[in-house]
Design a protein around this motif. Sequence first.
Motif, PDB file in Angstrom:
ATOM      1  N   ASP A   1       0.821  -1.204   0.000  1.00 30.91           N
ATOM      2  CA  ASP A   1       0.000   0.000   0.000  1.00 30.91           C
ATOM      3  C   ASP A   1       0.857   1.256   0.000  1.00 30.91           C
ATOM      4  OD1 ASP A   1      -3.078  -0.631   0.567  1.00 30.91           O
ATOM      5  OD2 ASP A   1      -1.848  -2.139   1.593  1.00 30.91           O
ATOM      6  N   ALA A   2       0.531   2.159  -0.893  1.00 30.03           N
ATOM      7  CA  ALA A   2       1.148   3.487  -0.892  1.00 30.03           C
ATOM      8  C   ALA A   2       0.398   4.319   0.146  1.00 30.03           C
ATOM      9  CB  ALA A   2       1.060   4.125  -2.277  1.00 30.03           C
ATOM     10  N   THR A   3       0.803   4.155   1.387  1.00 30.14           N
ATOM     11  CA  THR A   3       0.048   4.743   2.499  1.00 30.14           C
ATOM     12  C   THR A   3       0.997   5.404   3.481  1.00 30.14           C
ATOM     13  OG1 THR A   3      -1.700   4.256   4.114  1.00 30.14           O
ATOM     14  CG2 THR A   3       0.086   2.637   3.928  1.00 30.14           C
ATOM     15  N   ASP A   4       0.427   6.010   4.513  1.00 30.15           N
ATOM     16  CA  ASP A   4       1.227   6.666   5.544  1.00 30.15           C
ATOM     17  C   ASP A   4       0.735   6.231   6.916  1.00 30.15           C
ATOM     18  OD1 ASP A   4      -1.158   8.089   5.949  1.00 30.15           O
ATOM     19  OD2 ASP A   4      -0.452   9.844   4.847  1.00 30.15           O
ATOM     20  N   TYR A   5       1.389   6.723   7.971  1.00 32.15           N
ATOM     21  CA  TYR A   5       1.025   6.319   9.324  1.00 32.15           C
ATOM     22  C   TYR A   5      -0.436   6.630   9.643  1.00 32.15           C
ATOM     23  CZ  TYR A   5       5.906   5.448  10.685  1.00 32.15           C
ATOM     24  OH  TYR A   5       7.185   4.941  10.807  1.00 32.15           O
ATOM     25  N   ALA A   6      -0.890   7.811   9.262  1.00 36.04           N
ATOM     26  CA  ALA A   6      -2.244   8.225   9.636  1.00 36.04           C
ATOM     27  C   ALA A   6      -3.290   7.305   9.016  1.00 36.04           C
ATOM     28  CB  ALA A   6      -2.481   9.677   9.209  1.00 36.04           C
ATOM     29  N   ARG A   7      -3.139   7.007   7.724  1.00 37.29           N
ATOM     30  CA  ARG A   7      -4.146   6.172   7.063  1.00 37.29           C
ATOM     31  C   ARG A   7      -4.080   4.729   7.540  1.00 37.29           C
ATOM     32  NH1 ARG A   7      -3.246   7.429   0.831  1.00 37.29           N
ATOM     33  NH2 ARG A   7      -1.125   7.805   1.582  1.00 37.29           N
ATOM     34  N   ALA A   8      -2.874   4.223   7.766  1.00 34.41           N
ATOM     35  CA  ALA A   8      -2.754   2.853   8.259  1.00 34.41           C
ATOM     36  C   ALA A   8      -3.340   2.725   9.658  1.00 34.41           C
ATOM     37  CB  ALA A   8      -1.288   2.420   8.250  1.00 34.41           C
ATOM     38  N   THR A   9      -3.069   3.714  10.517  1.00 34.72           N
ATOM     39  CA  THR A   9      -3.629   3.696  11.863  1.00 34.72           C
ATOM     40  C   THR A   9      -5.145   3.747  11.820  1.00 34.72           C
ATOM     41  OG1 THR A   9      -1.662   4.787  12.770  1.00 34.72           O
ATOM     42  CG2 THR A   9      -3.684   4.921  14.077  1.00 34.72           C
ATOM     43  N   GLU A  10      -5.685   4.607  10.982  1.00 30.80           N
ATOM     44  CA  GLU A  10      -7.138   4.756  10.897  1.00 30.80           C
ATOM     45  C   GLU A  10      -7.795   3.476  10.398  1.00 30.80           C
ATOM     46  OE1 GLU A  10     -10.018   6.966  12.297  1.00 30.80           O
ATOM     47  OE2 GLU A  10      -7.963   7.731  12.157  1.00 30.80           O
ATOM     48  N   ALA A  11      -7.141   2.769   9.487  1.00 31.43           N
ATOM     49  CA  ALA A  11      -7.705   1.511   8.990  1.00 31.43           C
ATOM     50  C   ALA A  11      -7.870   0.501  10.111  1.00 31.43           C
ATOM     51  CB  ALA A  11      -6.812   0.942   7.888  1.00 31.43           C
ATOM     52  N   VAL A  12      -6.872   0.430  11.000  1.00 28.39           N
ATOM     53  CA  VAL A  12      -6.932  -0.507  12.130  1.00 28.39           C
ATOM     54  C   VAL A  12      -8.007  -0.075  13.121  1.00 28.39           C
ATOM     55  CG1 VAL A  12      -5.648  -1.501  14.051  1.00 28.39           C
ATOM     56  CG2 VAL A  12      -4.516  -1.151  11.851  1.00 28.39           C
ATOM     57  N   VAL A  13      -8.038   1.198  13.456  1.00 23.88           N
ATOM     58  CA  VAL A  13      -9.013   1.695  14.434  1.00 23.88           C
ATOM     59  C   VAL A  13     -10.433   1.527  13.901  1.00 23.88           C
ATOM     60  CG1 VAL A  13      -9.825   3.734  15.691  1.00 23.88           C
ATOM     61  CG2 VAL A  13      -7.363   3.282  15.479  1.00 23.88           C
ATOM     62  N   ASP A  14     -10.650   1.828  12.637  1.00 23.45           N
ATOM     63  CA  ASP A  14     -11.990   1.674  12.047  1.00 23.45           C
ATOM     64  C   ASP A  14     -12.451   0.228  12.110  1.00 23.45           C
ATOM     65  OD1 ASP A  14     -12.153   4.365  11.498  1.00 23.45           O
ATOM     66  OD2 ASP A  14     -11.715   4.166   9.357  1.00 23.45           O
ATOM     67  N   ALA A  15     -11.550  -0.722  11.782  1.00 21.95           N
ATOM     68  CA  ALA A  15     -11.927  -2.136  11.817  1.00 21.95           C
ATOM     69  C   ALA A  15     -12.268  -2.567  13.243  1.00 21.95           C
ATOM     70  CB  ALA A  15     -10.793  -3.000  11.257  1.00 21.95           C
ATOM     71  N   ALA A  16     -11.513  -2.066  14.219  1.00 18.03           N
ATOM     72  CA  ALA A  16     -11.795  -2.412  15.616  1.00 18.03           C
ATOM     73  C   ALA A  16     -13.150  -1.871  16.054  1.00 18.03           C
ATOM     74  CB  ALA A  16     -10.690  -1.873  16.516  1.00 18.03           C
ATOM     75  N   ARG A  17     -13.436  -0.619  15.702  1.00 16.93           N
ATOM     76  CA  ARG A  17     -14.726  -0.021  16.067  1.00 16.93           C
ATOM     77  C   ARG A  17     -15.891  -0.782  15.448  1.00 16.93           C
ATOM     78  NH1 ARG A  17     -12.992   5.611  14.139  1.00 16.93           N
ATOM     79  NH2 ARG A  17     -12.014   6.650  15.910  1.00 16.93           N
ATOM     80  N   GLU A  18     -15.698  -1.197  14.185  1.00 15.29           N
ATOM     81  CA  GLU A  18     -16.783  -1.842  13.438  1.00 15.29           C
ATOM     82  C   GLU A  18     -16.839  -3.352  13.656  1.00 15.29           C
ATOM     83  OE1 GLU A  18     -16.008  -0.637   9.428  1.00 15.29           O
ATOM     84  OE2 GLU A  18     -16.049   1.505   9.950  1.00 15.29           O
ATOM     85  N   ARG A  19     -15.925  -3.870  14.482  1.00 11.57           N
ATOM     86  CA  ARG A  19     -15.877  -5.302  14.779  1.00 11.57           C
ATOM     87  C   ARG A  19     -15.820  -6.144  13.501  1.00 11.57           C
ATOM     88  NH1 ARG A  19     -16.889  -6.807  20.047  1.00 11.57           N
ATOM     89  NH2 ARG A  19     -17.388  -5.081  21.442  1.00 11.57           N
ATOM     90  N   ARG A  20     -14.844  -5.836  12.668  1.00 12.20           N
ATOM     91  CA  ARG A  20     -14.654  -6.620  11.453  1.00 12.20           C
ATOM     92  C   ARG A  20     -13.190  -7.032  11.328  1.00 12.20           C
ATOM     93  NH1 ARG A  20     -12.363  -3.004   7.848  1.00 12.20           N
ATOM     94  NH2 ARG A  20     -12.935  -0.808   8.200  1.00 12.20           N
ATOM     95  N   PRO A  21     -12.964  -8.169  10.690  1.00 11.84           N
ATOM     96  CA  PRO A  21     -11.585  -8.654  10.546  1.00 11.84           C
ATOM     97  C   PRO A  21     -10.774  -7.783   9.595  1.00 11.84           C
ATOM     98  CG  PRO A  21     -13.096 -10.052   9.331  1.00 11.84           C
ATOM     99  CD  PRO A  21     -13.944  -9.089  10.106  1.00 11.84           C
ATOM    100  N   LEU A  22      -9.485  -7.704   9.883  1.00 10.18           N
ATOM    101  CA  LEU A  22      -8.539  -6.995   9.021  1.00 10.18           C
ATOM    102  C   LEU A  22      -7.163  -7.562   9.312  1.00 10.18           C
ATOM    103  CD1 LEU A  22      -8.243  -3.293   8.119  1.00 10.18           C
ATOM    104  CD2 LEU A  22      -6.331  -4.314   9.383  1.00 10.18           C
TER     105      LEU A  22
END
Length: 268
Positions: A15-36
């Motif tokens: 992924d052409a990504t940065d810390y902020a977007r990678a962190t948000e992806a993890v936090v969003d998955a945790a909030r939504e109770r979905r696997p990642l």
Amino acid sequence: MTVDTKRNVLGVGVDATDYARATEAVVDAARERRPLALTALAVHGVMTGVLDPAHNARLNSFDVVTPDGQPVRWALNLLHGANLTDRVYGPELTLRVLARFADEGLPVYLYGSTEETLARLIPALERRFPALKIAGVEPSKFRAVAPGEDAEIADRIRASGARLVLVGLGCPRQEVFAYAMRPLLDMPLMAVGAAFDYHAGLLRNPPPWMQRAGLEWFWRLGLEPKRLWRRYVILNPAYLARLAAQKTGLWKATPPPPATGRPATFDV
């Protein structure tokens, strides 16, 4: 709308990504109770996929693959004009994710490494993040999974109330574990490599100038020459040769389709 940030680096989707977007992806998955499933790949991780097509297919099924090493970031910029100004280093990403989880009261589960390392890691994390909730801790068994054991591990993790699993089993075992366990868990799994050892105080980070120059491998080689010399002396030149071949078109570096089936066995 989800933005596709996957780019082909030697046939591995990074992924052409940065810390902020990678962190948000993890936090969003945790909030939504979905696997990642997330991993941070340096040269060794990319080359492990290049040399093992089955593992490459597993990596290409990961939701997020960050450019852990500077040479992987450089490849994204060289091959795809990603214009990334920094890598997304696994140990640093781990701290940023834990800071968010502490702020939001989301519990975490630590899986892997040894009892001795975990005994040093837990108080270090609690000092750094006083509000962090550690729901459970489980050291590696350093063996293959027994029949039905994967479901038992998943049951323990879910019963703990955790919303994130940090997996510290080393590359590529941690990626296989995260891939295999993702269908059994409704939460993100992060393969964090040496982050457990770094944050437990067992490994020292190189000076910032070495990190910026992509010389972390040289620092690690000096710390653990017997264990790591093959990884760096053989794989680094092979990575550069394949990168040049992909850039010039001599090698198409066709990515394998993402894997879908669970592995028959994996290390726990």
